[in-house]
Design a protein around this motif. Structure first.
Motif, PDB file in Angstrom:
ATOM      1  N   VAL A  79       8.964-108.110  52.039  1.00  0.00           N
ATOM      2  CA  VAL A  79       7.898-107.617  52.911  1.00  0.00           C
ATOM      3  C   VAL A  79       7.943-108.316  54.273  1.00  0.00           C
ATOM      4  N   LYS A 120      13.346 -97.030  51.462  1.00  0.00           N
ATOM      5  CA  LYS A 120      12.253 -97.943  51.147  1.00  0.00           C
ATOM      6  C   LYS A 120      11.528 -98.422  52.398  1.00  0.00           C
ATOM      7  N   HIS A 122       8.251-101.059  52.810  1.00  0.00           N
ATOM      8  CA  HIS A 122       7.335-101.917  52.051  1.00  0.00           C
ATOM      9  C   HIS A 122       6.315-102.588  52.961  1.00  0.00           C
ATOM     10  N   GLY A 142       7.784-101.287  46.591  1.00  0.00           N
ATOM     11  CA  GLY A 142       8.731-102.384  46.510  1.00  0.00           C
ATOM     12  C   GLY A 142       9.832-102.183  45.498  1.00  0.00           C
TER      13      GLY A 142
END
Length: 480
Positions: A79, A120, A122, A142
């Motif tokens: 993150v 992705k 996140h 995630g």
């Protein structure tokens, strides 16, 4: 003095931007993996897996062999790593959801680029909607089963120019292949366009669950990789994060058969991802855009998988913070390796320099173009890394000091003679001066980067850790 240097850099960037027309600006293809160690590319020395497409990038471009994630203030290291990448801000100044912080893709859009992402994300839906103009098959999370994760598309700008995520669905195929599909579609659609583009492809491989189509697992299971050089059954002391989710992916003590199987699955996921990267690279060649496209391959951080008795990325050893980083394309030397110390947050500033794109407000990254050109050996003489309140580290071109403030423990490694960090010199005679120098350097970098963590506790916790008291290892847990 800092203000003068900043003003000069800003002026140079504006001159560079003004000097490039839209037709002259290179395209950018950014390929980003998840949890991939730096030592998992065949062309860089790993003979236990095949990565022909990443190997081709190594041959056609420049590999930065000392690129690092700066660390994390939570267990989900990806993150903050991704937030730092997108904003160019350092760990102790970045907002993990990028609230109120400008991103590099926004700067590319302002410079006339068409910006697109797949894969992705996140860092929260609002920041994705703001950062990119277009997106297909975005996984807002995630981790998850790559055959069953939810994905969404970004709508076109509606009334008032607001975009939103729509068409939420479960993937109809392995998500790594789906992300490659969307990237290929985007690249092909740009064949006749004169507008430069930025395409960001964020794979969620080889993050666990490390799942590839069966043929790839059959290949790695037929000849399982050996355990790492720095394998240990258990970590020798309490590092402050001994039972985080990642550490429960294998039982204690770690055993050779378990780690070899974990590595076999890890390599299968990497090799499958490499095959999908090959499809994207082929779409560039087939549409005649390869000669005017800068390609980046990197990962958000590394992973332990048995190294030092650990499984995850929640440590400051090289295997967990060291990332692969390859650049190829116009303005990038071919077949070169650079040992310049750098952070992942330096990557977009480098692309901005190559493309004539001004930095977003707050970016602290340093362009690596002077290193690419051979004008400088490195932009950073040393780098620091941090993990929550329990670990801090600093390294230069030879030495690395890791400090564990909650238990008053230090480790010292000579990375030139011991790159796998197997011999802790902190308690051996003759190294007190080196420890003092590196600790002073760490404190200096902490101050420069806004890190207020003290390096020694008045009431330290125990160094010992009782694994026998822990619950049985489980693959269920938080979304890391």
């Amino acid at each position: 003095m800092k203000c003068i240097l900043w003003f000069a850099a800003a002026c140079m960037a504006m001159v560079c931007t003004a000097a490039l027309t839209a037709a002259e600006r290179p395209n950018v293809l950014f390929l980003f993996s998840d949890d991939q160690r730096a030592d998992t590319i065949a062309a860089l020395g790993n003979t236990h897996l095949q990565t022909p497409n990443l190997d081709r990038l190594v041959r056609d471009g420049t590999t930065f062999t000392q690129a690092y994630c700066m660390g994390s203030n939570q267990g989900a290291v990806c993150v903050p790593s991704r937030a730092m990448l997108m904003s160019g801000r350092t760990l102790y100044r970045v907002q993990e959801q990028l609230k109120g912080q400008a991103t590099w893709p926004e700067s590319f859009a302002s410079a006339g680029y068409r910006t697109f992402m797949t894969g992705k994300w996140h860092n929260g839906a609002p920041s994705a909607l703001r950062a990119f103009q277009e997106a297909k098959a975005v996984f807002l999370g995630g981790m998850g089963d790559p055959d069953a994760i939810p994905v969404q598309d970004m709508s076109s700008a509606g009334q008032g120019g607001n975009r939103q995520f729509v068409n939420r669905r479960t993937v109809e195929k392995h998500c790594v292949e789906l992300f490659a599909d969307k990237a290929v579609e985007f690249v092909r659609a740009q064949k006749q366009s004169s507008q430069p583009w930025l395409c960001y492809v964020a794979f969620n491989a080889p993050h666990d669950p490390r799942k590839a189509p069966p043929a790839w697992h059959e290949q790695t299971n037929a000849n399982k990789p050996p355990i790492p050089e720095n394998f240990l059954p258990v970590h020798p002391f309490n590092n402050g994060e001994m039972t985080v989710r990642d550490e429960k992916l294998a039982p204690w003590p770690r055993t050779e058969p378990v780690i070899r199987q974990e590595l076999a699955d890890y390599y299968a996921a990497i090799m499958f991802m490499d095959s999908q990267i090959g499809r994207i690279l082929e779409s560039l060649r087939a549409t005649g855009q390869d000669e005017k496209t800068i390609i980046v391959f990197s990962s958000d951080h590394g992973l332990a998988i048995g190294s030092h008795g650990l499984m995850g990325k929640q440590s400051l050893y090289d295997h967990s913070m060291h990332s692969p980083l390859i650049l190829a394309g116009p303005g990038v030397p071919k077949g070169e390796k650079r040992a310049a110390l750098c952070y992942l947050l330096d990557v977009y500033p480098t692309l901005g320099d190559l493309a004539g794109v001004n930095a977003p407000e707050g970016s602290e990254g340093l362009s690596l173009v002077p290193v690419l050109k051979g004008e400088e050996i490195t932009r950073r003489q040393a780098i620091m890394t941090g993990y929550r309140k329990v670990q801090r580290a600093v390294r230069d071109d030879q030495w690395k000091l890791i400090v564990y403030p909650q238990v008053n423990k230090m480790q010292l490694y000579d990375l030139k003679s011991d790159p796998a960090e197997t011999r802790d010199l902190a308690r051996e005679p003759g190294h007190a001066e080196e420890i003092d120098r590196m600790r002073t350097l760490l404190e200096k970098l902490q101050k420069e980067n806004g890190d207020t963590q003290v390096l020694r506790s008045e009431h330290p916790g125990p160094l010992e850790f009782d694994f026998g008291s822990q619950e049985a290892a489980t693959k269920k847990g938080q979304d890391f």
